[in-house]
Design a protein around this motif. Structure first.
Motif, PDB file in Angstrom:
ATOM      1  N   ALA A  51     -62.942  -1.693  -9.471  1.00 48.47           N
ATOM      2  CA  ALA A  51     -63.911  -2.736  -9.941  1.00 48.47           C
ATOM      3  C   ALA A  51     -64.234  -3.834  -8.989  1.00 48.47           C
ATOM      4  O   ALA A  51     -63.513  -4.038  -8.270  1.00 48.47           O
ATOM      5  CB  ALA A  51     -63.342  -3.148 -11.242  1.00 48.47           C
ATOM      6  N   THR A  52     -65.873  -3.966  -8.828  1.00 49.58           N
ATOM      7  CA  THR A  52     -65.976  -5.009  -8.179  1.00 49.58           C
ATOM      8  C   THR A  52     -66.084  -6.210  -8.916  1.00 49.58           C
ATOM      9  O   THR A  52     -65.640  -6.441 -10.111  1.00 49.58           O
ATOM     10  CB  THR A  52     -67.554  -4.852  -7.585  1.00 49.58           C
ATOM     11  OG1 THR A  52     -68.470  -4.882  -9.055  1.00 49.58           O
ATOM     12  CG2 THR A  52     -67.526  -3.702  -6.890  1.00 49.58           C
ATOM     13  N   GLY A  53     -66.378  -7.556  -8.306  1.00 48.91           N
ATOM     14  CA  GLY A  53     -66.489  -8.688  -9.088  1.00 48.91           C
ATOM     15  C   GLY A  53     -67.149  -8.875 -10.283  1.00 48.91           C
ATOM     16  O   GLY A  53     -66.926  -9.589 -11.016  1.00 48.91           O
ATOM     17  N   ASP A  54     -68.363  -8.038 -10.203  1.00 48.62           N
ATOM     18  CA  ASP A  54     -69.277  -8.195 -11.250  1.00 48.62           C
ATOM     19  C   ASP A  54     -68.990  -7.134 -12.200  1.00 48.62           C
ATOM     20  O   ASP A  54     -69.963  -7.007 -13.167  1.00 48.62           O
ATOM     21  CB  ASP A  54     -70.748  -8.071 -10.710  1.00 48.62           C
ATOM     22  CG  ASP A  54     -70.935  -6.770 -10.239  1.00 48.62           C
ATOM     23  OD1 ASP A  54     -69.958  -5.870  -9.862  1.00 48.62           O
ATOM     24  OD2 ASP A  54     -71.967  -6.659  -9.501  1.00 48.62           O
ATOM     25  N   GLY A  55     -67.902  -6.517 -12.241  1.00 44.70           N
ATOM     26  CA  GLY A  55     -67.458  -5.575 -13.208  1.00 44.70           C
ATOM     27  C   GLY A  55     -67.972  -4.186 -12.935  1.00 44.70           C
ATOM     28  O   GLY A  55     -67.656  -3.231 -14.032  1.00 44.70           O
ATOM     29  N   GLN A  56     -68.686  -3.987 -12.212  1.00 41.36           N
ATOM     30  CA  GLN A  56     -69.116  -2.658 -11.737  1.00 41.36           C
ATOM     31  C   GLN A  56     -67.999  -1.747 -11.246  1.00 41.36           C
ATOM     32  O   GLN A  56     -67.408  -2.291 -10.408  1.00 41.36           O
ATOM     33  CB  GLN A  56     -70.359  -2.493 -10.833  1.00 41.36           C
ATOM     34  CG  GLN A  56     -71.324  -3.411 -11.236  1.00 41.36           C
ATOM     35  CD  GLN A  56     -72.129  -2.774 -12.461  1.00 41.36           C
ATOM     36  OE1 GLN A  56     -72.514  -1.566 -12.482  1.00 41.36           O
ATOM     37  NE2 GLN A  56     -72.585  -3.555 -13.447  1.00 41.36           N
ATOM     38  N   GLN A  57     -68.106  -0.541 -11.685  1.00 42.29           N
ATOM     39  CA  GLN A  57     -67.262   0.340 -11.052  1.00 42.29           C
ATOM     40  C   GLN A  57     -67.651   1.069  -9.538  1.00 42.29           C
ATOM     41  O   GLN A  57     -68.977   1.317  -9.504  1.00 42.29           O
ATOM     42  CB  GLN A  57     -66.812   1.684 -11.925  1.00 42.29           C
ATOM     43  CG  GLN A  57     -66.113   1.165 -13.124  1.00 42.29           C
ATOM     44  CD  GLN A  57     -64.623   0.602 -12.739  1.00 42.29           C
ATOM     45  OE1 GLN A  57     -64.095  -0.441 -12.927  1.00 42.29           O
ATOM     46  NE2 GLN A  57     -63.748   1.781 -12.650  1.00 42.29           N
ATOM     47  N   ARG A  58     -66.808   1.229  -8.586  1.00 43.54           N
ATOM     48  CA  ARG A  58     -67.388   1.986  -7.332  1.00 43.54           C
ATOM     49  C   ARG A  58     -66.224   3.090  -7.134  1.00 43.54           C
ATOM     50  O   ARG A  58     -65.122   2.925  -7.723  1.00 43.54           O
ATOM     51  CB  ARG A  58     -67.191   1.051  -6.416  1.00 43.54           C
ATOM     52  CG  ARG A  58     -68.201  -0.225  -6.272  1.00 43.54           C
ATOM     53  CD  ARG A  58     -69.604   0.350  -5.970  1.00 43.54           C
ATOM     54  NE  ARG A  58     -70.608  -0.741  -5.920  1.00 43.54           N
ATOM     55  CZ  ARG A  58     -71.406  -0.830  -7.113  1.00 43.54           C
ATOM     56  NH1 ARG A  58     -71.146  -0.227  -8.183  1.00 43.54           N
ATOM     57  NH2 ARG A  58     -72.385  -1.805  -7.048  1.00 43.54           N
TER      58      ARG A  58
END
Length: 158
Positions: A51-58
């Motif tokens: 998860a990135t800082g903005d809550g998006q999954q990578r």
């Protein structure tokens, strides 16, 4: 760590060097370009979720037999602010922290240094077999990744 010794004992001396891919600086070869993080999970094979800082999954596809994880630009999976903006725990990742590799039809994780703690499902580990859903943490309270394996991967967990 015991599993690593057990694996080393099972290898013939000629297989030992071939079993573990060298780090780019050890091989003398030009390093391959880092793997790209995707915004959607791959349709097959194995990958890591983060998860990135903005809550998006990578999603980092494990499209090579051995993938080195770390903060250094010559790693296969570069874990830093550029590739994973705002992700928690990036400051705990060492330049060459761990390697995930295929061995005898399984995916395993190997810390690259005693100073590079790797946790699988909350337990500090040496070399460890990964299964679908295994939670990997690099460093104390470091970046958290989840190992995933697709239906048609060449190295499926039993």
């Amino acid at each position: 760590m015991w599993r690593w010794f057990k694996r080393k004992e099972q290898l013939k001396p000629s297989e030992e060097k071939a079993a573990v891919a060298p780090l780019p600086e050890e091989s003398g070869a030009e390093p391959a370009a880092p793997l790209a993080f995707l915004s959607e999970p791959p349709s097959e094979g194995a990958w890591l979720e983060v998860a990135t800082g903005d809550g998006q999954q990578r999603y980092l596809p494990l499209s090579r037999p051995a993938v080195t994880l770390g903060a250094a630009p010559d790693c296969d999976g570069v874990l830093n602010e550029t590739t994973l903006p705002g992700a928690d725990g990036l400051d705990k990742v060492l330049p060459h922290h761990a390697r995930i590799e295929q061995w005898k039809g399984r995916w395993i994780i190997v810390p690259l240094s005693p100073d590079a703690p790797v946790f699988v499902n909350g337990q500090r580990t040496g070399e460890n077999v990964l299964r679908d859903g295994s939670e990997i943490t690099l460093g104390e309270n470091g970046v958290r990744l989840v190992f995933r394996i697709g239906e048609s991967s060449s190295a499926e967990a039993p």
